[in-house]
Design a protein around this motif. Structure first.
Motif, mmCIF file in Angstrom:
data_model
loop_
_atom_site.group_PDB
_atom_site.id
_atom_site.type_symbol
_atom_site.label_atom_id
_atom_site.label_comp_id
_atom_site.label_asym_id
_atom_site.label_seq_id
_atom_site.Cartn_x
_atom_site.Cartn_y
_atom_site.Cartn_z
ATOM 1 N N PHE A 71 -1.668 21.116 -20.491
ATOM 2 C CA PHE A 71 -2.337 20.769 -19.240
ATOM 3 C C PHE A 71 -3.205 19.527 -19.413
ATOM 4 N N LEU A 72 -4.016 19.513 -20.459
ATOM 5 C CA LEU A 72 -4.880 18.354 -20.699
ATOM 6 C C LEU A 72 -4.071 17.102 -21.029
ATOM 7 N N SER A 73 -2.974 17.273 -21.763
ATOM 8 C CA SER A 73 -2.109 16.131 -22.081
ATOM 9 C C SER A 73 -1.474 15.567 -20.816
ATOM 10 N N ALA A 74 -0.984 16.450 -19.962
ATOM 11 C CA ALA A 74 -0.362 15.996 -18.707
ATOM 12 C C ALA A 74 -1.382 15.284 -17.828
ATOM 13 N N ILE A 75 -2.581 15.830 -17.725
ATOM 14 C CA ILE A 75 -3.623 15.193 -16.906
ATOM 15 C C ILE A 75 -3.997 13.828 -17.495
ATOM 16 N N ALA A 76 -4.081 13.733 -18.816
ATOM 17 C CA ALA A 76 -4.423 12.458 -19.451
ATOM 18 C C ALA A 76 -3.339 11.407 -19.203
ATOM 19 N N ILE A 77 -2.083 11.795 -19.338
ATOM 20 C CA ILE A 77 -0.977 10.849 -19.143
ATOM 21 C C ILE A 77 -0.905 10.402 -17.687
ATOM 22 N N VAL A 78 -0.966 11.362 -16.770
ATOM 23 C CA VAL A 78 -0.917 11.022 -15.345
ATOM 24 C C VAL A 78 -2.147 10.203 -14.952
ATOM 25 N N TRP A 129 0.835 -1.208 0.000
ATOM 26 C CA TRP A 129 0.000 0.000 0.000
ATOM 27 C C TRP A 129 0.864 1.250 0.000
ATOM 28 N N VAL A 130 1.889 1.268 0.834
ATOM 29 C CA VAL A 130 2.772 2.434 0.918
ATOM 30 C C VAL A 130 3.489 2.653 -0.409
ATOM 31 N N ARG A 131 3.950 1.594 -1.021
ATOM 32 C CA ARG A 131 4.650 1.721 -2.303
ATOM 33 C C ARG A 131 3.710 2.191 -3.408
ATOM 34 N N MET A 132 2.469 1.698 -3.400
ATOM 35 C CA MET A 132 1.506 2.143 -4.402
ATOM 36 C C MET A 132 1.207 3.639 -4.238
ATOM 37 N N ILE A 133 1.026 4.075 -3.003
ATOM 38 C CA ILE A 133 0.729 5.485 -2.759
ATOM 39 C C ILE A 133 1.901 6.373 -3.163
ATOM 40 N N THR A 134 3.133 5.941 -2.892
ATOM 41 C CA THR A 134 4.282 6.757 -3.299
ATOM 42 C C THR A 134 4.411 6.799 -4.820
ATOM 43 N N LYS A 135 4.068 5.710 -5.496
ATOM 44 C CA LYS A 135 4.078 5.741 -6.970
ATOM 45 C C LYS A 135 3.059 6.746 -7.487
ATOM 46 N N LEU A 136 1.856 6.705 -6.924
ATOM 47 C CA LEU A 136 0.825 7.649 -7.350
ATOM 48 C C LEU A 136 1.254 9.089 -7.080
ATOM 49 N N LEU A 137 1.815 9.337 -5.916
ATOM 50 C CA LEU A 137 2.282 10.694 -5.593
ATOM 51 C C LEU A 137 3.376 11.151 -6.551
ATOM 52 N N SER A 138 4.279 10.237 -6.886
ATOM 53 C CA SER A 138 5.355 10.628 -7.807
ATOM 54 C C SER A 138 4.809 10.992 -9.185
ATOM 55 N N TYR A 139 3.810 10.257 -9.665
ATOM 56 C CA TYR A 139 3.208 10.594 -10.960
ATOM 57 C C TYR A 139 2.524 11.956 -10.911
ATOM 58 N N TRP A 140 1.752 12.202 -9.847
ATOM 59 C CA TRP A 140 1.015 13.460 -9.757
ATOM 60 C C TRP A 140 1.934 14.650 -9.523
ATOM 61 N N TYR A 169 -3.819 8.141 -16.881
ATOM 62 C CA TYR A 169 -3.638 6.790 -17.406
ATOM 63 C C TYR A 169 -2.724 5.967 -16.496
ATOM 64 N N TYR A 170 -1.573 6.540 -16.113
ATOM 65 C CA TYR A 170 -0.651 5.804 -15.247
ATOM 66 C C TYR A 170 -1.247 5.558 -13.863
ATOM 67 N N THR A 171 -2.071 6.464 -13.386
ATOM 68 C CA THR A 171 -2.780 6.249 -12.127
ATOM 69 C C THR A 171 -3.717 5.059 -12.260
ATOM 70 N N TYR A 172 -4.429 4.982 -13.360
ATOM 71 C CA TYR A 172 -5.333 3.857 -13.620
ATOM 72 C C TYR A 172 -4.557 2.539 -13.650
ATOM 73 N N VAL A 173 -3.402 2.529 -14.307
ATOM 74 C CA VAL A 173 -2.587 1.314 -14.397
ATOM 75 C C VAL A 173 -2.125 0.878 -13.010
ATOM 76 N N VAL A 174 -1.674 1.835 -12.196
ATOM 77 C CA VAL A 174 -1.207 1.494 -10.850
ATOM 78 C C VAL A 174 -2.366 0.984 -9.992
ATOM 79 N N LEU A 175 -3.520 1.617 -10.095
ATOM 80 C CA LEU A 175 -4.669 1.209 -9.284
ATOM 81 C C LEU A 175 -5.219 -0.159 -9.699
ATOM 82 N N GLN A 176 -5.055 -0.545 -10.952
ATOM 83 C CA GLN A 176 -5.504 -1.868 -11.404
ATOM 84 C C GLN A 176 -4.692 -2.987 -10.755
ATOM 85 N N ASP A 177 -3.493 -2.670 -10.308
ATOM 86 C CA ASP A 177 -2.607 -3.656 -9.688
ATOM 87 C C ASP A 177 -2.545 -3.416 -8.175
#
Length: 165
Positions: free
Chosen positions: A49-56, A14-25, A58-66
């Motif tokens: 801005f919209l491109s950055a939000i879309a990319i971040v 959980w801690v590692r997932m949260i730090t990954k999400l924080l690093s992306y954002w 997407y990666y948030t979705y990928v991390v949350l799926q795992d």
């Protein structure tokens, strides 16, 4: 040959997932701040801005799926009978057990390959995760803090003739 029974340690995941999400954002935020200084066009800024939000996003979705609940299991590796038995799976819904058997078994012969990976974060040491692929579907098995049991299982699986990747 022997039997190995192990449980995942998901608290650290959980801690590692949260730090990954924080690093992306935080990375997305700094990308927007830095590129804002480089141009003055409002249209160009909105596109960035919209491109950055879309990319971040997407990666948030990928991390949350795992997420770590998928790894919260108790698994028995029986190297004599050449079976993997998932005796406890905290990710399954309550209704899944109504018609299904109590424990899920996977024969070594059904395994296409075994995935062994390190789950890293920028602040903490790596976790070691094991999953198997059968019929094109990945079944997440275990996550370990220390590599001792991880390496023991991988070594035994290689001896049993299972492809480890």
């Amino acid at each position: 040959m022997k039997t190995i029974t192990a449980s995942s340690d998901t608290n650290g995941l959980w801690v590692r997932m949260i730090t990954k999400l924080l690093s992306y954002w935080v990375g997305g935020y700094w990308f927007i701040v830095v590129t804002n200084f480089l141009n003055t066009s409002t249209v160009f800024f909105m596109i960035q801005f919209l491109s950055a939000i879309a990319i971040v996003g997407y990666y948030t979705y990928v991390v949350l799926q795992d997420h770590p609940l998928k790894w919260n299991k108790e698994v028995t590796f029986d190297f004599e009978r050449r079976l993997i038995t998932i005796t406890k799976d905290n990710h399954r819904r309550n209704a899944d057990d109504i018609l299904d058997e109590h424990a899920k078994t996977i024969a070594f012969s059904e395994i296409e390959h075994l995935n062994a990976e390190q789950y890293d974060s920028f602040l903490f040491s790596a976790y070691f995760r094991i999953s198997v692929v059968t019929n094109g579907q990945e079944e997440k098995l275990l996550a370990f803090k220390t590599p001792i049991l991880y390496n023991d299982i991988l070594g035994q699986m290689k001896k049993a003739g299972v492809s480890v990747g």
